[in-house]
Design an enzyme around this catalytic site. Structure first.
Site, PDB file in Angstrom:
ATOM      1  N   HIS A 130      35.211  34.749  39.584  1.00  0.00           N
ATOM      2  CA  HIS A 130      36.262  33.730  39.715  1.00  0.00           C
ATOM      3  C   HIS A 130      35.967  32.954  40.998  1.00  0.00           C
ATOM      4  O   HIS A 130      35.424  33.531  41.947  1.00  0.00           O
ATOM      5  CB  HIS A 130      37.606  34.454  39.817  1.00  0.00           C
ATOM      6  CG  HIS A 130      38.800  33.560  39.803  1.00  0.00           C
ATOM      7  ND1 HIS A 130      39.216  32.862  40.901  1.00  0.00           N
ATOM      8  CD2 HIS A 130      39.672  33.258  38.817  1.00  0.00           C
ATOM      9  CE1 HIS A 130      40.297  32.168  40.601  1.00  0.00           C
ATOM     10  NE2 HIS A 130      40.598  32.386  39.343  1.00  0.00           N
ATOM     11  N   ASP A 208      36.896  42.487  43.427  1.00  0.00           N
ATOM     12  CA  ASP A 208      37.995  41.602  43.068  1.00  0.00           C
ATOM     13  C   ASP A 208      38.742  42.287  41.926  1.00  0.00           C
ATOM     14  O   ASP A 208      38.240  42.340  40.801  1.00  0.00           O
ATOM     15  CB  ASP A 208      37.402  40.252  42.648  1.00  0.00           C
ATOM     16  CG  ASP A 208      38.433  39.335  42.004  1.00  0.00           C
ATOM     17  OD1 ASP A 208      39.554  39.788  41.713  1.00  0.00           O
ATOM     18  OD2 ASP A 208      38.096  38.159  41.784  1.00  0.00           O
ATOM     19  N   GLN A 211      41.961  41.328  37.832  1.00  0.00           N
ATOM     20  CA  GLN A 211      42.113  41.665  36.406  1.00  0.00           C
ATOM     21  C   GLN A 211      41.920  43.158  36.161  1.00  0.00           C
ATOM     22  O   GLN A 211      41.999  43.605  35.016  1.00  0.00           O
ATOM     23  CB  GLN A 211      41.094  40.886  35.561  1.00  0.00           C
ATOM     24  CG  GLN A 211      41.147  39.381  35.706  1.00  0.00           C
ATOM     25  CD  GLN A 211      42.393  38.770  35.066  1.00  0.00           C
ATOM     26  OE1 GLN A 211      43.114  39.420  34.296  1.00  0.00           O
ATOM     27  NE2 GLN A 211      42.663  37.524  35.388  1.00  0.00           N
ATOM     28  N   LYS A 234      49.951  39.135  38.302  1.00  0.00           N
ATOM     29  CA  LYS A 234      49.219  39.517  37.087  1.00  0.00           C
ATOM     30  C   LYS A 234      49.587  40.922  36.632  1.00  0.00           C
ATOM     31  O   LYS A 234      49.082  41.399  35.624  1.00  0.00           O
ATOM     32  CB  LYS A 234      47.706  39.441  37.338  1.00  0.00           C
ATOM     33  CG  LYS A 234      47.206  38.018  37.586  1.00  0.00           C
ATOM     34  CD  LYS A 234      45.703  37.984  37.597  1.00  0.00           C
ATOM     35  CE  LYS A 234      45.131  36.767  38.275  1.00  0.00           C
ATOM     36  NZ  LYS A 234      45.272  35.536  37.498  1.00  0.00           N
ATOM     37  N   CYS A 374      38.509  28.901  36.045  1.00  0.00           N
ATOM     38  CA  CYS A 374      38.089  29.060  37.447  1.00  0.00           C
ATOM     39  C   CYS A 374      36.854  29.949  37.553  1.00  0.00           C
ATOM     40  O   CYS A 374      36.714  30.727  38.506  1.00  0.00           O
ATOM     41  CB  CYS A 374      39.215  29.619  38.324  1.00  0.00           C
ATOM     42  SG  CYS A 374      40.674  28.590  38.310  1.00  0.00           S
TER      43      CYS A 374
END
Ligand code: 7TS
Length: 417
Positions: A130, A208, A211, A234, A374
């Site tokens: 991302h 990261d 998700q 999220k 993104c």
């Protein structure tokens, strides 16, 4: 409404749905089917109420006051940090820095760790990142003369681990990769990657988790990384709130990211000294209500069960891949085996645009996202400009997935004429 198909699911989705008032509405005269969860999830009543109750009963500024409300607000803020630390199995609550979300957590790292980068140092990122895990490193490289190296992707949307291994060496200072890709759905083998990084480098491994954390049970110590970034919105939590877990020694070794109130130990005319971690990284009045919402979100997700959520998403993903696979001219990006992926399904249909498919889905009440998500390097890699992306969460049903299949098939036929 209960239905037979939902009885097959690993969690009681009808009960879960009752906790999310927003889902029970029509859009354009059709029942809302919310499949844009990779962009942002909806919020259960428990999270909204925790935030409202904090403002109704307990709000004051934190850490500074001697009065009752200041004490309560500080307890809520720091108690939420402890709750989130337990959820991630952090060794210590001081390893959690509150941020506005994943983007800010990664910017903090790229800025603060970036101060130690020198010309010739290498930062390894991948083509599936991302922009939040790419642009801050490009900026750090620009400032310092460090060089970005890219892990390439295989045809089926995985990191090329052999090529990754070949990039790792004595110059590698940082390896920054996504746990789960928002543009491909791939779950990366991060423990294996941590092993490679340890074996070949002394680099800092950053994940990261935007998700990952909402959908998988995360144990930061077992993963073997040095830092893990996540976003509240999220994972059933509030917007504008998230965090960074990092090993205490790493946080202690880094300079602050922003200056201001609360982050200092002592201020002199010509210099200042810093507060202990994590407060060194939390300048200014923080998002106390956001922290309260984060703890409520974690309580909610753990009460349902992260393993149950993952199993549920796997079932929905398998069915969606089956149904979409039957649509003429449709290609799904990412791993062919649903077991290697999270509930994120990006696809393209020959002879149509991603935007047109999403617009027709919207007219049928189905919310998805179209674009590069993104992650422009991902669409570039596969010779595309955009994909349509359906993404699932704990409150989605098999019925909704069936409807997705029908509407995509209808849209593909309509658009091809
Ligand atoms: N990293 C990944 C893997 C993401 O999916 C996102 C947001 C971010 C970082 C940034 O998170 P933020 O909370 O700081 O914005 N992803 C998406 C998406 O896929 N659609 O909208 C936002």
């Amino acid at each position: 409404m209960a239905n037979v198909a939902n009885a097959l699911l690993s969690l009681d989705v009808d009960a879960v749905r009752k906790d999310f008032p927003i889902l029970h509405q029509e859009v354009g005269g059709k029942p809302l089917i919310y499949l844009d969860n990779a962009a942002s999830s909806q919020k259960p009543r428990a999270v909204v109420e925790a935030i409202a109750n904090y403002y109704y009963r307990d709000h004051a500024n934190v850490h500074r006051g001697v009065h009752e409300l200041a004490r309560r607000a500080t307890e809520a803020y720091e108690g939420s940090r402890e709750r989130v630390a337990r959820w991630l199995n952090a060794a210590d609550a001081h390893e959690i820095v509150w941020t506005r979300g994943t983007s800010e957590a990664l910017n903090l790292l790229a800025f603060s760790l970036g101060q130690g980068l020198r010309e010739g140092d290498e930062v390894v990122v991948s083509e599936m990142e991302h922009h939040s895990n790419l642009v801050p490193w490009q900026m750090a490289a620009e400032r310092t003369g460090a060089r970005l190296r890219y892990v390439e992707l295989t045809a089926d949307g995985r990191l090329d681990l052999d090529q990754l291994a070949s990039l790792l060496g004595g110059r590698t200072r940082v390896v920054a990769l996504s746990h789960v890709s928002n543009a491909l759905g791939t779950i990366n083998p991060v423990e294996e990657i941590a092993g490679l990084v340890r074996e070949r480098t002394g680099a800092v491994l950053i994940l990261d988790g935007a998700q990952g954390a909402p959908h998988l049970k995360v144990d930061v110590q077992a993963l073997g990384c040095d830092a893990y970034a996540f976003s509240g919105h999220k994972m059933c939590g509030p917007t504008g709130m998230g965090g960074l877990w990092a090993r205490r020694s790493l946080l202690e070794s880094m300079p602050p990211y922003q200056g201001g109130g609360e982050m200092i130990a002592r201020v002199f005319k010509d210099h200042s000294t810093w507060a202990e971690v994590p407060h060194k990284f939390e300048a200014g009045t923080p998002n106390v209500a956001g922290a309260v919402g984060m703890a409520a979100a974690v309580d909610y997700l753990e009460a349902v069960g992260l393993d149950q959520i993952h199993d549920h998403e796997q079932l929905l993903t398998r069915r969606a891949m089956e149904l979409l696979g039957q649509v003429e001219g449709l290609t799904i990006l990412g791993p062919a085996d649903a077991r290697g992926r999270a509930g994120v399904i990006p696809f393209v249909v020959d002879g149509t645009t991603a935007q047109d498919i999403a617009t027709i889905l919207d007219s049928e009440g189905v919310a998805v996202r179209a674009g590069h998500h993104c992650a422009q390097l991902v669409v570039d890699r596969y010779g595309l400009t955009a994909t349509t992306r359906a993404s699932f969460y704990l409150y989605n049903t098999l019925e909704e997935v069936e409807r997705l299949g029908q509407v995509v098939d209808m849209a593909a036929r309509m658009l091809r004429g």
